[in-house]
Design a protein around this motif. Structure first.
Motif, PDB file in Angstrom:
ATOM      1  N   GLU A 200       0.821  -1.206   0.000  1.00 40.79           N
ATOM      2  CA  GLU A 200       0.000   0.000   0.000  1.00 40.79           C
ATOM      3  C   GLU A 200       0.859   1.262   0.000  1.00 40.79           C
ATOM      4  OE1 GLU A 200      -2.863   0.044  -0.796  1.00 40.79           O
ATOM      5  OE2 GLU A 200      -4.044  -1.596   0.024  1.00 40.79           O
ATOM      6  N   GLY A 201       2.069   1.164   0.503  1.00 37.51           N
ATOM      7  CA  GLY A 201       2.959   2.315   0.509  1.00 37.51           C
ATOM      8  C   GLY A 201       3.739   2.496  -0.782  1.00 37.51           C
ATOM      9  N   SER A 202       3.592   1.560  -1.713  1.00 39.09           N
ATOM     10  CA  SER A 202       4.292   1.653  -2.995  1.00 39.09           C
ATOM     11  C   SER A 202       3.511   2.541  -3.964  1.00 39.09           C
ATOM     12  CB  SER A 202       4.477   0.256  -3.597  1.00 39.09           C
ATOM     13  OG  SER A 202       3.231  -0.321  -3.927  1.00 39.09           O
ATOM     14  N   GLU A 203       4.057   2.703  -5.159  1.00 40.75           N
ATOM     15  CA  GLU A 203       3.418   3.562  -6.157  1.00 40.75           C
ATOM     16  C   GLU A 203       2.042   3.065  -6.566  1.00 40.75           C
ATOM     17  OE1 GLU A 203       6.034   3.999  -9.451  1.00 40.75           O
ATOM     18  OE2 GLU A 203       7.574   5.087  -8.321  1.00 40.75           O
ATOM     19  N   ILE A 204       1.878   1.750  -6.550  1.00 36.20           N
ATOM     20  CA  ILE A 204       0.613   1.170  -6.990  1.00 36.20           C
ATOM     21  C   ILE A 204      -0.426   1.132  -5.862  1.00 36.20           C
ATOM     22  CG2 ILE A 204       1.142  -1.233  -6.434  1.00 36.20           C
ATOM     23  CD1 ILE A 204      -0.076  -2.050  -9.066  1.00 36.20           C
ATOM     24  N   GLY A 205       0.002   1.358  -4.603  1.00 34.55           N
ATOM     25  CA  GLY A 205      -0.896   1.273  -3.459  1.00 34.55           C
ATOM     26  C   GLY A 205      -1.669   2.553  -3.196  1.00 34.55           C
TER      27      GLY A 205
END
Length: 316
Positions: A200-205
Motif C-alpha cells: 500500500e505504501g508503494s506507487e501502486i498502493g
C-alpha cells in the motif's frame, strides 16, 4: 552383470558405468548410434516398477536430439513419464519443448505435471510463468486460481507470493489488494501483514496513510494473540517504513512501541517431566502491555534507579 539386490543405492554405481560407457562411445569413438544402444540396454535392465533413474532417460533423449531424431526423443520422454514420472522428467521435457518453441506441447506437459503432482507449488508457478511469458495474462490468472484452491500444497507461501507479484506487475492494484485480504483470511502471519503494508505504501498502493493503518491493525491483532517476536518483526519493518516515508514524529511514535529485551532463567524439562537444569532465555516487554510482568518490570526499573541514586549520594 546386474546388482544382486533391488535396493536403489546398490544400483547407482552400476548405472554410472553405463553412462561412462555411453559417453565413451559418443565422444571417443564418435559412434552416436552405438551410444544410443548403450542407453537403451541400460534402460532395459532397470526394474522400473520398483525404482528408476531420471538421468538415464534424460541423457538418452538428449542424445537422440543431438542425432536430430526428435520423434524418438519425444517417444522416449513420454515413456519416461509413464514408467518413471519424476519431477526431473517433466522439467527436462518441458525445457526441451520450450527451446523448440512448442508452447502447446509445454501446456500439455504442464497439465500432466500438475495432475500427477497437484500439491507441487513449483509446478503450478512454472506453469503460470509460462503463460505470463507468452502474454497470456488470463490463462496465468486462471492457473493461479486453480492452484490456490487446492487443499494440500507443499509451499503455499510461494504460490501466493507469485500470484500477488503477478498482479502487481500487471498493474492490477485492486486484484492484488483482494489477494492480500483473501490470504489474511487464511493466515495472519506477520510477513503477510508487512508485505501488505509495504504494498500500500508503494506507487501502486493507496498511500502511506493506508500502510500505517495496516501496520496498526496488524500490531493490535498480534498483541491480542500474545505473539511477541512477531510484534518485534512488525515494529522493525514499520520503523524502516517510517524512516523512508514518514517524519521524525512518526518514527518516534513507532520507536515508543519498541519493547525492552530482558534475560530470564527457566528450568528445562524433558518429555517425562524431569528437570534438566536452568537455561537462559530472552523475553520482550512492551511499553503498552498492561500485564503483571510489565508492572514488575517498572518496579525493577524504579529499584535500579533508586540504587543508582544511592550510589551517587555515597560518592558525594
Amino acid at each position: 552383470k546386474i546388482p544382486p539386490s533391488d535396493q536403489k543405492e546398490h544400483w547407482r554405481r552400476y548405472i554410472y558405468l553405463w553412462i561412462y560407457y555411453a559417453v565413451f562411445e559418443e565422444l571417443n569413438m564418435k559412434d552416436l548410434g552405438r551410444a544410443s544402444q548403450v542407453y537403451e540396454a541400460c534402460l532395459s535392465v532397470i526394474p522400473h516398477k520398483k525404482f528408476s533413474f531420471a538421468k538415464i532417460w534424460v541423457y538418452a533423449a538428449k542424445l537422440y536430439i543431438r542425432r536430430k531424431d526428435l520423434t524418438t526423443a519425444r517417444k522416449l520422454m513420454g515413456k519416461a513419464i509413464g514408467l518413471c514420472g519424476k519431477e526431473k522428467i517433466y522439467t527436462e521435457y518441458i525445457e526441451m519443448e520450450l527451446a523448440l518453441g512448442e508452447i502447446d506441447r509445454c501446456r500439455k506437459l504442464y497439465e500432466k505435471y500438475v495432475t500427477q503432482m497437484p500439491y507441487n507449488c513449483k509446478a503450478w508457478c512454472r506453469y503460470a510463468d509460462l503463460e505470463k511469458s507468452v502474454g497470456e495474462s488470463e490463462r496465468c490468472r486462471a492457473i493461479y486460481e486453480l492452484a490456490i484452491s487446492r487443499e494440500i500444497l507443499d509451499m503455499p507461501d510461494m504460490l501466493w507470493k507469485g500470484y500477488i507479484d503477478f498482479e502487481i506487475e500487471e498493474g492490477e492494484s485492486e486484484k492484488a489488494r483482494e489477494l492480500y485480504n483473501r490470504l489474511l483470511d487464511r493466515t495472519g502471519h506477520v510477513k503477510v501483514w508487512i508485505s501488505y503494508a509495504q504494498f500500500e505504501g508503494s506507487e501502486i498502493g493507496k498511500g502511506s496513510t493506508t500502510s500505517r493503518s495496516i501496520f496498526e491493525k496488524a500490531y493490535n491483532l498480534l498483541k491480542e494473540d500474545g505473539l511477541k517476536e512477531e510484534r518485534v518483526l512488525l515494529l522493525d519493518a514499520w520503523r524502516v517504513f517510517e524512516k523512508a516515508k514518514g517524519d521524525d514524529s512518526l518514527i518516534t511514535k513507532v520507536e515508543a512501541k519498541m519493547p525492552r529485551r530482558i534475560k530470564k532463567k527457566r528450568m528445562r524439562v524433558d518429555d517425562n517431566g524431569q528437570e534438566l537444569g536452568w537455561e537462559e532465555v530472552f523475553d520482550y516487554h512492551f511499553p503498552d502491555d498492561n500485564d503483571a510482568a510489565s508492572s514488575n518490570l517498572k518496579l525493577l526499573d524504579m529499584a535500579a534507579k533508586w540504587k543508582k541514586e544511592q550510589a551517587q549520594e555515597e560518592d558525594e
